[in-house]
Each structure stands twice: as structure tokens, then as C-alpha cells.
Motif scaffolding. Structure first.
Motif, short mmCIF file in Angstrom:
data_model
loop_
_atom_site.label_atom_id
_atom_site.label_comp_id
_atom_site.label_asym_id
_atom_site.label_seq_id
_atom_site.Cartn_x
_atom_site.Cartn_y
_atom_site.Cartn_z
N GLY A 142 -13.21 0.75 11.09
CA GLY A 142 -13.71 -0.49 11.68
C GLY A 142 -13.81 -0.44 13.20
N THR A 143 -13.25 0.58 13.83
CA THR A 143 -13.32 0.71 15.28
C THR A 143 -14.75 1.06 15.70
OG1 THR A 143 -11.03 1.48 15.37
CG2 THR A 143 -12.43 2.00 17.27
N GLN A 144 -15.21 0.44 16.76
CA GLN A 144 -16.50 0.81 17.34
C GLN A 144 -16.26 1.97 18.30
OE1 GLN A 144 -18.84 -3.03 18.38
NE2 GLN A 144 -16.71 -3.38 18.87
N GLU A 145 -17.18 2.92 18.34
CA GLU A 145 -16.98 4.07 19.22
C GLU A 145 -18.30 4.47 19.86
OE1 GLU A 145 -14.33 8.02 19.07
OE2 GLU A 145 -15.66 7.77 17.36
N ARG A 156 -19.51 -5.37 19.40
CA ARG A 156 -19.23 -6.64 18.74
C ARG A 156 -17.94 -7.26 19.24
NH1 ARG A 156 -20.08 -3.81 13.56
NH2 ARG A 156 -17.86 -4.13 13.40
N VAL A 157 -17.94 -8.55 19.37
CA VAL A 157 -16.77 -9.29 19.81
C VAL A 157 -15.67 -9.19 18.75
CG1 VAL A 157 -17.47 -11.54 18.85
CG2 VAL A 157 -16.04 -11.47 20.88
N GLY A 158 -14.42 -9.10 19.20
CA GLY A 158 -13.27 -9.10 18.31
C GLY A 158 -13.01 -7.81 17.58
N THR A 159 -13.75 -6.75 17.87
CA THR A 159 -13.58 -5.46 17.20
C THR A 159 -13.17 -4.42 18.23
OG1 THR A 159 -15.30 -6.06 15.62
CG2 THR A 159 -14.73 -3.74 15.76
N ARG A 160 -12.14 -3.64 17.89
CA ARG A 160 -11.67 -2.61 18.82
C ARG A 160 -12.81 -1.69 19.21
NH1 ARG A 160 -6.76 -0.66 20.11
NH2 ARG A 160 -5.80 -1.71 18.37
N LEU A 190 -10.35 -0.88 24.12
CA LEU A 190 -10.18 -2.29 24.45
C LEU A 190 -10.83 -3.11 23.34
CD1 LEU A 190 -13.19 -3.17 25.80
CD2 LEU A 190 -12.21 -1.84 27.65
N THR A 191 -10.48 -4.38 23.28
CA THR A 191 -11.07 -5.27 22.29
C THR A 191 -11.70 -6.45 23.01
OG1 THR A 191 -9.38 -4.63 20.68
CG2 THR A 191 -10.63 -6.63 20.20
N PRO A 192 -13.04 -6.49 23.09
CA PRO A 192 -13.69 -7.62 23.75
C PRO A 192 -13.44 -8.90 22.95
CG PRO A 192 -15.32 -5.94 23.06
CD PRO A 192 -13.99 -5.50 22.59
N ASP A 193 -12.94 -9.93 23.63
CA ASP A 193 -12.58 -11.18 22.94
C ASP A 193 -13.61 -12.30 23.13
OD1 ASP A 193 -12.13 -11.69 25.60
OD2 ASP A 193 -10.08 -12.39 25.34
N ARG A 194 -14.72 -11.98 23.79
CA ARG A 194 -15.77 -12.98 23.99
C ARG A 194 -17.11 -12.28 24.19
NH1 ARG A 194 -13.00 -12.00 28.48
NH2 ARG A 194 -14.03 -11.84 30.48
#
Length: 139
Positions: free
Chosen positions: A36-39, A56-60, A98-102
Motif C-alpha cells: 500500500g506504500t506509494q513509491e 494520494r493523501v493519507g498514504t505513506r 512521509l505521509t501527506p495528511d492533506r
């Protein structure tokens, strides 16, 4: 003479079309791994390649910086919106997670501001609504 004019017109049209396609292309998206991690991998050589990507927001998010040079300017990368600053050793790969939260456009840059890139964070909800939005107009 007429042949030269036609070659110039056709060549110019092809050049203009190529620039238009280049300007309108969408930035690449981070690849989603099985966990599920974006790379995404960013080559650091004269600048960042690619300079812009989507996530995507909320995804590592795992960003692999491959520094293929030893220029002083590219020695650091800074993500001001996330409070992340990291050294990039020459001719090595450095991974930042990092995990973008917005949603939004987020900058990353070297310390001198000469190398700069960004990533566009969107939500799944917004992406789905664009794909499934009903047609507008007429009727």
C-alpha cells in the motif's frame, strides 16, 4: 523554394504540437506497492527528475533520491511543509518516507533553492469523483 517553405511549415507545426503535448502532460504518479506504500524514484542530476509527481493523501509515500553527482547544491533536500531535511550522499540512494495528511502542492528543494520540485497530493474521493462525474449540459 516551395518545398523548403512546406518543410518549414510542417516542421514548425510538429514542433508546436510537441511543445503542446509536453506542456499538457500529467506528472507521473507514485507507484503503489503491494503493502500500500506509494513509491517514486527521483534522479538528482542537475535538477530533480521528475520535478513533479502525484501522490494520494493519507498514504505513506516513499521517495528514493538517487543522487548521481557530487554538486554541493544537491547535497541536501528539504520538504518545508513536512519539517524534513535530509543529506543526500553523492552516488547513493537516500529514501525519505512521509505521509501527506492533506491535499495540495508541496515543494521540495535544495538548501540554495536552485534544485526544486513538487508533488501534488489528491484524495481518492476527488479522483473518483472526476472519473464518475455525470456529464454536464444539454437537456
Amino acid at each position: 523554394m516551395l518545398t523548403l517553405v512546406l518543410v518549414l511549415i510542417v516542421g514548425g507545426a510538429i514542433a508546436v504540437a510537441g511543445v503542446g503535448v509536453w506542456l499538457l502532460r500529467r506528472p507521473p504518479s507514485a507507484t503503489v506497492r503491494p503493502d500500500g506504500t506509494q513509491e517514486i524514484t527521483i534522479l538528482v542530476k542537475g535538477t530533480y527528475h521528475p520535478q513533479t509527481f502525484r501522490a494520494r493523501v493519507g498514504t505513506r509515500l516513499r521517495i528514493n533520491f538517487v543522487r548521481d553527482e557530487d554538486e554541493d547544491c544537491s547535497r541536501w533536500v528539504i520538504f518545508p511543509d513536512f519539517g524534513v531535511e535530509r543529506t543526500l550522499p553523492a552516488y547513493r540512494t537516500t529514501t525519505i518516507e512521509l505521509t501527506p495528511d492533506r491535499e495540495g502542492d508541496f515543494l521540495f528543494t535544495c538548501r540554495m533553492g536552485m534544485y526544486h520540485g513538487s508533488f501534488i497530493v489528491v484524495s481518492d474521493r476527488r479522483r473518483r469523483s472526476r472519473r464518475t462525474a455525470p456529464p454536464t449540459g444539454g437537456g
